[in-house]
Design a protein around this motif. Structure first.
Motif, short mmCIF file in Angstrom:
data_model
loop_
_atom_site.label_atom_id
_atom_site.label_comp_id
_atom_site.label_asym_id
_atom_site.label_seq_id
_atom_site.Cartn_x
_atom_site.Cartn_y
_atom_site.Cartn_z
N ASP A 171 -40.69 13.79 30.42
CA ASP A 171 -40.46 12.56 31.17
C ASP A 171 -39.66 11.57 30.33
OD1 ASP A 171 -42.39 13.18 33.45
OD2 ASP A 171 -43.74 13.29 31.72
N HIS A 172 -39.82 11.68 29.02
CA HIS A 172 -39.20 10.73 28.09
C HIS A 172 -38.61 11.52 26.94
CE1 HIS A 172 -38.83 6.49 26.86
NE2 HIS A 172 -38.87 6.95 25.62
N SER B 153 -35.77 7.48 28.94
CA SER B 153 -36.13 8.50 29.93
C SER B 153 -35.00 9.52 30.01
CB SER B 153 -36.33 7.87 31.31
OG SER B 153 -35.10 7.41 31.83
#
Length: 314
Positions: free
Chosen positions: A195-196, A210
């Motif tokens: 996600d990151h 992100s």
């Protein structure tokens, strides 16, 4: 949570990690990316107290790793899947780890089942394939049911089914509210898992963002358009100052939206057969931002540097 502040590591005159600061938060999968020699493994080793920082701090839930009384209950790590005595069985290896942290043997059976090794639990770990060794390493990381997890190249040696399984497994761990940091050179895999992103090159932090923001930052949006009236459309677009290039029977227009191209086409009564926005892939964005930070590049005599295969850094 993992908090890294001003982390620096030198080996003689070589700076392996250079004043790196970042936070890995719970509830998401954070990917740790970088070219070969970028400092990923050294950073993870300092977080786990295996290497002493030259400067800076690395804290796990607010304290250094060395101050954790029962470390497996707080943090689990998979750094080297082959770090197992080859003559020990998988079960014996995990029971030894469990005993070192006051964990019951029943937990060993739980993690063996969790990673799919129950049927081979009494076989020598030295005879395991790399994929099975990765599963055993994962079982060891999960023994203490920790809130913080670090994985270094966890999909190495796994077949496609295993890769999908561990991807979903890591995402499920994050969904439970755990802190998950994953180092990998398989960019296509990180695009589906993380996600990151934390991106490092030559020991310096290049990006903390992100996945979507990373790709957007490193690439220019373009629009691909096809039409039976391509020459008319090209003239109309360039007449408004847009940058246009040909691409196998289509036009690629830079720095515009699909709506803008559609409006130009409509104003000139141009029929469209294709109108699609395009963004760079994670691989393309990564290579653009880290190209100058690759420590080792091969070269062909009399020719340009040979770049790593798209999607994988060696």
């Amino acid at each position: 949570m993992i908090e890294v502040t001003g982390l620096t590591k030198t080996f003689g005159s070589t700076v392996a990690v250079d004043d790196v600061t970042f936070t890995v938060r719970p509830g998401i999968v954070t990917g740790f990316l970088g070219p070969n020699g970028a400092g990923k493994s050294t950073t993870m080793r300092m977080i786990l107290g295996l290497d002493r920082p030259t400067a800076g701090t690395a804290l796990i839930d607010g304290v250094p790793y060395r101050q954790l009384k029962r470390p497996l209950r707080t943090v689990g790590a998979l750094l080297d899947a082959r770090w197992v005595h080859p003559n020990r069985s998988a079960r014996a290896h995990l029971r030894w780890l469990a005993a070192s942290n006051g964990l019951p043997n029943s937990r060993v059976e739980e993690v063996l089942a969790l990673v799919g090794l129950t049927e081979v639990a009494d076989k020598r770990a030295g005879g395991f394939s790399l994929g099975m060794s990765q599963r055993l390493g994962l079982a060891g990381a999960l023994l203490g049911d920790p809130k913080v997890l670090l994985f270094d190249e966890p999909v190495n040696g796994l077949d496609p089914e295993g890769i999908v399984w561990i991807r979903r497994f890591m995402q499920a761990l994050a969904t439970e509210g755990r802190t998950v940091l994953v180092s990998s050179h398989l960019l296509s895999e990180m695009a589906q898992t993380a996600d990151h992103l934390l991106v490092i090159g030559r020991g310096r932090l290049i990006a903390d963002t992100s996945v979507a923001e990373f790709v957007e930052r490193a690439s220019e949006a373009t629009v691909r358009v096809r039409s039976p009236q391509l020459d008319t459309l090209r003239t109309a677009l360039t007449g408004q100052g847009h940058t246009v290039r040909d691409d196998e029977g289509a036009l690629i227009v830079s720095g515009v939206t699909t709506a803008q191209v559609g409006e130009v086409a409509a104003a000139h009564s141009v029929v469209l057969h294709e109108l699609a926005g395009q963004n760079a892939s994670l691989e393309e964005a990564f290579m653009k931002l880290t190209g100058d930070d690759v420590q080792y590049q091969g070269a062909v005599a009399g020719g340009p540097a040979v770049q790593p295969m798209k999607g994988e850094l060696r």
